[in-house]
Scaffold this motif. Structure first.
Motif, short mmCIF file in Angstrom:
data_model
loop_
_atom_site.label_atom_id
_atom_site.label_comp_id
_atom_site.label_asym_id
_atom_site.label_seq_id
_atom_site.Cartn_x
_atom_site.Cartn_y
_atom_site.Cartn_z
N THR A 140 123.83 91.36 13.97
CA THR A 140 123.92 92.79 13.63
C THR A 140 123.28 93.06 12.28
N GLN A 141 123.57 92.20 11.30
CA GLN A 141 122.99 92.37 9.97
C GLN A 141 121.47 92.17 10.01
N GLU A 142 121.02 91.21 10.80
CA GLU A 142 119.58 90.96 10.91
C GLU A 142 118.85 92.19 11.46
N LEU A 143 119.39 92.78 12.51
CA LEU A 143 118.76 93.95 13.10
C LEU A 143 118.70 95.12 12.12
N GLU A 144 119.78 95.30 11.37
CA GLU A 144 119.81 96.39 10.39
C GLU A 144 118.80 96.14 9.27
N LEU A 145 118.70 94.88 8.83
CA LEU A 145 117.74 94.54 7.78
C LEU A 145 116.30 94.77 8.25
N ARG A 146 116.00 94.33 9.46
CA ARG A 146 114.64 94.52 9.97
C ARG A 146 114.30 96.01 10.09
N GLU A 147 115.27 96.80 10.50
CA GLU A 147 115.05 98.25 10.62
C GLU A 147 114.77 98.88 9.26
N LYS A 148 115.51 98.47 8.25
CA LYS A 148 115.31 99.03 6.90
C LYS A 148 113.96 98.59 6.34
N LEU A 149 113.54 97.37 6.62
CA LEU A 149 112.24 96.90 6.15
C LEU A 149 111.11 97.69 6.82
N ARG A 150 111.25 97.96 8.12
CA ARG A 150 110.24 98.74 8.83
C ARG A 150 110.12 100.15 8.27
N ASP A 247 108.12 90.16 4.27
CA ASP A 247 109.32 90.60 4.98
C ASP A 247 109.83 89.59 6.02
N PRO A 248 108.96 89.05 6.88
CA PRO A 248 109.46 88.02 7.80
C PRO A 248 110.00 86.80 7.08
N ASP A 249 109.36 86.41 5.98
CA ASP A 249 109.85 85.26 5.21
C ASP A 249 111.23 85.55 4.62
N LEU A 250 111.41 86.81 4.17
CA LEU A 250 112.72 87.20 3.62
C LEU A 250 113.80 87.08 4.69
N VAL A 251 113.55 87.64 5.87
CA VAL A 251 114.55 87.59 6.94
C VAL A 251 114.84 86.15 7.31
N ASP A 252 113.79 85.34 7.40
CA ASP A 252 113.97 83.94 7.78
C ASP A 252 114.85 83.20 6.77
N SER A 253 114.62 83.45 5.48
CA SER A 253 115.40 82.75 4.46
C SER A 253 116.85 83.22 4.45
#
Length: 536
Positions: A140-150, A247-253
Motif C-alpha cells: 500500500t505504501q509503495e503504491l502511494e509513493l509511486r503515485e506521488k512521484l508520478r 525515482d525507481p532507485d528510491l522505491v527499490d531502496s
C-alpha cells in the motif's frame, strides 16, 4: 548431527551485495523456517489475550496490537536436501530491519520496556537495528509513493530533515559552482565524503535532485561512500538519466526487506514457524498491506500469500501425547524441544534420522531469541517431528525425502497455535476446530456476598492457569476459564465442600441471562400464538 559453517548477518550496509545470494539460496530451498523479534508483544492492555477469546476475538486483539508493533530482527533459514547423504543443510540469514522513513512515510510504534529488557538478557544488538536496519514498506505504501512521484508531489520543501539538507547544500553549492565553471566534460568532484555518516536516504535523494536541477548536464552519484558530481556532455547526460532514474532507485531502496518477503511469497514453498500467529500478522501488516478487519478475510490473505504453513508448536503439542510418558519432552518451548532432539531422548528415538547441517557462525550458535538461530531451530524441530511421525509405519532403513516428510504432516497444514484461547489451534485454510478446553466453570459465594475477583483469581491460580471474569448483573457469581481438564478437575474436587465458594460447570441455558431472556421471550411468543389460534 551438526556441522558449523557460517551465518549471514544482513544489514543495510551489505543487503544489496548479499541479495543475489539470498535469492539463489531461497530458490533452492525445499522449505524455509522463520522467526521474528518484536519491539513489543501486547502493548495495549485493553486488548490483552484471554482464555475466553474466540478465534475472532483473538485475531481482533492481535490486529490492534500489531498496529503499534514493528519487527526488529527477522530470521530466515533456507533448508536444502542432499538425497545421497540423507542430509539437510540450513542456511541462516539474520536480518535487522526497520520501517522506512521518507516524506509521508512515518511509522508510529511502541517500544515496550519489558520487551527491551527481555532482549537485553539475550544480548540483542539494538545498535544494528537503529543504525543499520534494512528499510521496508508494504504494498500500500509503495503504491502511494509511486503515485506521488508520478505527480511530482515529492519535494525537498517537505523533507523531514530539511534543516540538515539546507546546511549541506549551502556549504557545498559555492564550491560546486566554482568548480563547474572551470570543469571540462568527464571531470568530477567529491562533494561529500563519507556521505552515509551525514545523510540519510531522504537527504541523499534530494541532494541528487538539487544539484542535477541547478547545473546543466551535471551527473551525481555515490561511489565508495562519497557523493560525487561529474560534468557530462548533453548526449551522455540524457543516456544516464534514462538508465539511472532516481525515482525507481528510491522505491527499490525503500522496499528493502520487502523484496525478500515477496520472493518467498513467489516460491510457494512451505513456511515453518513456532507459535507463529503473531509473526504472520506482523509480516502481512509490515510487508503486504494493512490487516483486514475480518478474521476470515485475514485467513484468505495469508493463505494466498503462503499456501502451506506449518506450526511446530501445534505439531509438537499433538505428537507429544502419542509418546510414552518417559520419552516426552517436558515443555512446549522452542529451546526445550530443540534440546530434546539434539541432546536428549529424542536424539535416539528414531533410527536413520537425516543429518542436519547448519551454516552458522560460532558466536550465534545456540543463542536463543536471536531470530536467525531460532529460525534454524524451528526448521530442525520440524524435520525431526516429521521423521518421527513417519518412521513407525516403514522399515527402519528407509530414508524419507522432503516431500514424504511434508506429506506425512498434511493433517497439520495451516493449523496454527493459539496461546491460551478458547481453542488451542486455528485452521487458516478452513473451519476452525472445536474447542479442546474444558467447559467454563461458575464460582459463586455460598453466603450470597459479592465476589472479590482478585481474591478468587489468587485462590484458583494455585491450581494452574485460570482466568476469572465478572458476569453482568450477578455480583455473587463469576465465570472461570481453565486451560486444561486436569486443572478443572482439581478445582471441582477441592471446592466440593468449600465453606465460602461453590463451583460447578457452566451451562448457557441455566446461567446466561441473555440466553434465558431469549428463551423466556420465545416461550411467551409461542404461548401468545397458541392462545390466539385457540381463540380463532
Amino acid at each position: 548431527m551438526f556441522t558449523i559453517i557460517n551465518m549471514s548477518e544482513v544489514t543495510q550496509s551489505n543487503f544489496v551485495k548479499l541479495f543475489p545470494l539470498i535469492k539463489e539460496t531461497l530458490q533452492q530451498a525445499r522449505f524455509v523456517s522463520i522467526d521474528l523479534e518484536f519491539s513489543a508483544l501486547n502493548p495495549l492492555r485493553n486488548h490483552a489475550p484471554s482464555l475466553f477469546d474466540s478465534p475472532t476475538d483473538r485475531y481482533y486483539k492481535l490486529k490492534k496490537n500489531v498496529e503499534y508493533v514493528i519487527p526488529l530482527q527477522i530470521g530466515i533459514t533456507a533448508f536444502t536436501y542432499d538425497s545421497k547423504r540423507n542430509s539437510y543443510l540450513g542456511t541462516i540469514f539474520d536480518f535487522y530491519v526497520q520501517p522506512a522513513s521518507f516524506q509521508f512515510l512515518h511509522k508510529h510504534f511502541f517500544f515496550q520496556s519489558s520487551t527491551i529488557n527481555f532482549l537485553k538478557l539475550y544480548h540483542f544488538n539494538f545498535n544494528k537495528f537503529a543504525y543499520h536496519g534494512i528499510s521496508y514498506i508494504n504494498r500500500t505504501q509503495e503504491l502511494e509513493l509511486r503515485e506521488k512521484l508520478r505527480n511530482n508531489e515529492i519535494s525537498e520543501v517537505n523533507c523531514t530533515c530539511k534543516t540538515e539538507l539546507e546546511k549541506i547544500v549551502e556549504s557545498k553549492l559555492s564550491i560546486v559552482t566554482t568548480w563547474y565553471l572551470k570543469a571540462k566534460e568527464e571531470d568530477f568532484l567529491i562533494v561529500v565524503s563519507k556521505v552515509s555518516a551525514v545523510c540519510n536516504r531522504e537527504i541523499e535523494y534530494f541532494l541528487h535532485k538539487i544539484f542535477r536541477q541547478r547545473f546543466d548536464n551535471l551527473w551525481t552519484y555515490v561511489e565508495s561512500d562519497d557523493f560525487i558530481v561529474k560534468k557530462l556532455s548533453i548526449q551522455r547526460y540524457k543516456a544516464m538519466d534514462i538508465s539511472n532514474n532516481l525515482d525507481p532507485d528510491l522505491v527499490d531502496s525503500l522496499l528493502g526487506f520487502t523484496k525478500v518477503f515477496r520472493l518467498i511469497e513467489s516460491l510457494n514453498i512451505p513456511i515453518i514457524g513456532h507459535n507463529l500467529l503473531q509473526d504472520l500478522l506482523l509480516m502481512v501488516s509490515s510487508f503486504e498491506s494493512e490487516l483486514p478487519n475480518s478474521y476470515n478475510d485475514f485467513k484468505s490473505v495469508i493463505t494466498n500469500l503462503f499456501p502451506i504453513i506449518f506450526d511446530t508448536r501445534t505439531i509438537s503439542n499433538e505428537m507429544r501425547s502419542s509418546l510414552p510418558e518417559e520419552k516426552r519432552w517436558n515443555d512446549r518451548g522452542l529451546d526445550t524441544i530443540f534440546d530434546y532432539f539434539k541432546n536428549g531422548v529424542g536424539r535416539h528415538i528414531v533410527s536413520n534420522s537425516p543429518a542436519i547441517e547448519v551454516k552458522c557462525d560460532q558466536e550465534n550458535m545456540e543463542t536463543f531469541h536471536d531470530a536467525g538461530w531460532d529460525s534454524f531451530c524451528t526448521g530442525y524441530i520440524f524435520i525431526r517431528l516429521a521423521h518421527l511421525n513417519l518412521y513407525q509405519n516403514y522399515p527402519r532403513s528407509k530414508s524419507f525425502v522432503p516431500n514424504e516428510l511434508i506429506g506425512g504432516l498434511l493433517q497439520y497444514k495451516n493449523r496454527v497455535n493459539i496461546i491460551r484461547g478458547s481453542i488451542s489451534t486455528i485452521n487458516l485454510g478452513g473451519t476452525d476446530p472445536d474447542s479442546t478446553r474444558p467447559p467454563y466453570l461458575i464460582i459463586e459465594s455460598v453466603k450470597n456476598k459479592p465476589l472479590n475477583i482478585c481474591q478468587v483469581t489468587a485462590i484458583l491460580g494455585s491450581f494452574g492457569f485460570i482466568e476469572v471474569k465478572k458476569i453482568p448483573f450477578q455480583r455473587q457469581r463469576a465465570l472461570v476459564a481453565v486451560d486444561n481438564f486436569g486443572n478443572a478437575k482439581k478445582i471441582l474436587n477441592n471446592f466440593r465442600n468449600h465453606q465460602e465458594f461453590r463451583i460447578f460447570q457452566y451451562s448457557a441455558l441455566k446461567h446466561s441471562v441473555p440466553v434465558r431472556m431469549i428463551i423466556a421471550g420465545s416461550v411467551a411468543i409461542v404461548g401468545a400464538v397458541i392462545l390466539w389460534l385457540a381463540i380463532e
